[in-house]
Design a protein around this motif. Structure first.
Motif, PDB file in Angstrom:
ATOM      1  N   CYS A 172      -4.807  -0.725   4.224  1.00  0.00           N
ATOM      2  CA  CYS A 172      -4.303  -0.879   2.830  1.00  0.00           C
ATOM      3  C   CYS A 172      -4.237   0.915   2.338  1.00  0.00           C
ATOM      4  CB  CYS A 172      -5.235  -1.380   1.925  1.00  0.00           C
ATOM      5  SG  CYS A 172      -4.697  -1.553   0.354  1.00  0.00           S
ATOM      6  N   GLY A 173      -3.392   1.065   1.614  1.00  0.00           N
ATOM      7  CA  GLY A 173      -3.126   2.329   1.009  1.00  0.00           C
ATOM      8  C   GLY A 173      -3.916   2.641  -0.523  1.00  0.00           C
ATOM      9  N   SER A 174      -4.551   1.611  -0.929  1.00  0.00           N
ATOM     10  CA  SER A 174      -5.055   1.490  -2.264  1.00  0.00           C
ATOM     11  C   SER A 174      -6.655   1.217  -2.119  1.00  0.00           C
ATOM     12  CB  SER A 174      -4.537   0.410  -3.274  1.00  0.00           C
ATOM     13  OG  SER A 174      -5.146   0.355  -4.428  1.00  0.00           O
ATOM     14  N   LEU A 234     -10.917   3.996   4.153  1.00  0.00           N
ATOM     15  CA  LEU A 234     -10.200   4.952   3.740  1.00  0.00           C
ATOM     16  C   LEU A 234     -10.632   5.835   2.751  1.00  0.00           C
ATOM     17  CD1 LEU A 234      -7.053   5.716   3.712  1.00  0.00           C
ATOM     18  CD2 LEU A 234      -6.911   4.267   1.644  1.00  0.00           C
ATOM     19  N   ARG A 235     -11.511   5.360   1.821  1.00  0.00           N
ATOM     20  CA  ARG A 235     -12.405   6.182   0.892  1.00  0.00           C
ATOM     21  C   ARG A 235     -13.217   7.177   1.642  1.00  0.00           C
ATOM     22  NH1 ARG A 235     -13.555   5.133  -4.326  1.00  0.00           N
ATOM     23  NH2 ARG A 235     -12.709   3.053  -4.501  1.00  0.00           N
ATOM     24  N   GLU A 236     -13.713   6.772   2.647  1.00  0.00           N
ATOM     25  CA  GLU A 236     -14.912   7.773   3.152  1.00  0.00           C
ATOM     26  C   GLU A 236     -14.267   8.769   4.254  1.00  0.00           C
ATOM     27  OE1 GLU A 236     -15.254   4.176   3.224  1.00  0.00           O
ATOM     28  OE2 GLU A 236     -16.486   4.735   1.310  1.00  0.00           O
ATOM     29  N   LEU A 273      -3.908   7.582   1.780  1.00  0.00           N
ATOM     30  CA  LEU A 273      -3.189   7.162   2.901  1.00  0.00           C
ATOM     31  C   LEU A 273      -2.637   8.149   3.914  1.00  0.00           C
ATOM     32  CD1 LEU A 273      -2.614   4.724   4.843  1.00  0.00           C
ATOM     33  CD2 LEU A 273      -0.500   4.626   3.469  1.00  0.00           C
ATOM     34  N   LYS A 274      -1.919   9.328   3.345  1.00  0.00           N
ATOM     35  CA  LYS A 274      -1.264  10.276   4.089  1.00  0.00           C
ATOM     36  C   LYS A 274      -2.508  11.062   4.834  1.00  0.00           C
ATOM     37  CE  LYS A 274       1.929  13.368   5.037  1.00  0.00           C
ATOM     38  NZ  LYS A 274       1.406  14.652   5.096  1.00  0.00           N
ATOM     39  N   ASN A 275      -3.766  11.106   4.207  1.00  0.00           N
ATOM     40  CA  ASN A 275      -4.890  11.828   4.858  1.00  0.00           C
ATOM     41  C   ASN A 275      -5.133  10.976   6.102  1.00  0.00           C
ATOM     42  OD1 ASN A 275      -7.184  13.773   4.723  1.00  0.00           O
ATOM     43  ND2 ASN A 275      -8.159  12.015   4.275  1.00  0.00           N
TER      44      ASN A 275
END
Ligand SMILES: Cc1cc2nc3c(=O)[nH]c(=O)nc-3n(C[C@H](O)[C@H](O)[C@H](O)COP(=O)(O)O)c2cc1C
Length: 178
Positions: free
Chosen positions: A10-12, A42-44, A89-91
């Motif tokens: 998920c990108g969010s 994703l966040r980490e 998400l790009k990261n």
């Protein structure tokens, strides 16, 4: 034997995310013998830095690459921010360039946007980056399935028509893994 995994990205990171609800619903719909796993990290992930893209890799990146390597296919759902994919998400995708895990990996996406542009910019950029990483973008498994926020109940979509569209997308993606 372990079931083949469809990794759901998920990108969010937003609480109450529509894209997260799409993927939570997809997870329920994934047919045997496959299983769905939501990528929660994703966040980490650290900010991509070529100087860190060498051994020993950051632990969160090791986990990301292992989860991708273990997956039979990847399925994305992401919002559009400022006309393109979210930086987070790009990261994540930048961290995949240095590993070969996405190479030839079947990938699809579900675009739940109901906005006037249909979030076209975010999925155009997602396609560019996935192809850059040599992923196998399965065109038939890249679909727009508009979802209104009031169609989400308890973090899931219970609309039968939408669930049927999601199931058809999953079937096309799993077919590409054989
Ligand atoms: C900073 C910011 C920029 C946004 N830019 C766009 C955009 O360019 N195009 C668009 O369609 N929606 C844009 N949106 C709206 C989000 O994509 C939309 O709210 C989406 O549903 C968020 O996804 P989520 O519910 O999964 O978190 C933007 C929202 C924010 C907060």
């Amino acid at each position: 034997m372990a079931k083949p995994v469809i990794l759901l990205v998920c990108g969010s990171v937003r609480e109450g995310s529509t894209n997260a609800a799409v993927l939570a619903t997809v997870k329920e719909l994934i047919p045997e013998p496959f299983t769905g796993e939501i990528f929660e990290g994703l966040r980490e992930l650290p900010m991509f830095d070529p100087d860190l893209d060498r051994d020993p890799l950051p632990a969160k990146v090791v986990t990301l690459r292992a989860r991708i390597a273990n997956a039979a296919a990847l399925l994305f759902s992401t919002p559009e921010y400022a006309g393109a994919m979210p930086g987070a998400l790009k990261n994540l995708l930048e961290w995949t360039v240095g590993g070969a895990e996405t190479s030839a990996k079947p990938c699809g996406w579900i675009n739940p946007s109901t906005g006037p542009s249909g979030a076209a910019g975010t999925y155009a950029s997602l396609g560019v980056v996935l192809r850059y990483t040599d992923a196998a973008v399965i065109t038939d498994a890249c679909v727009a399935v508009p979802v209104m926020r009031n169609q989400i109940v308890g973090g899931r979509i219970d609309d039968e028509g939408i669930r049927a569209q999601l199931a058809r997308c999953i079937a096309r993606l799993t077919a590409a893994t054989r």
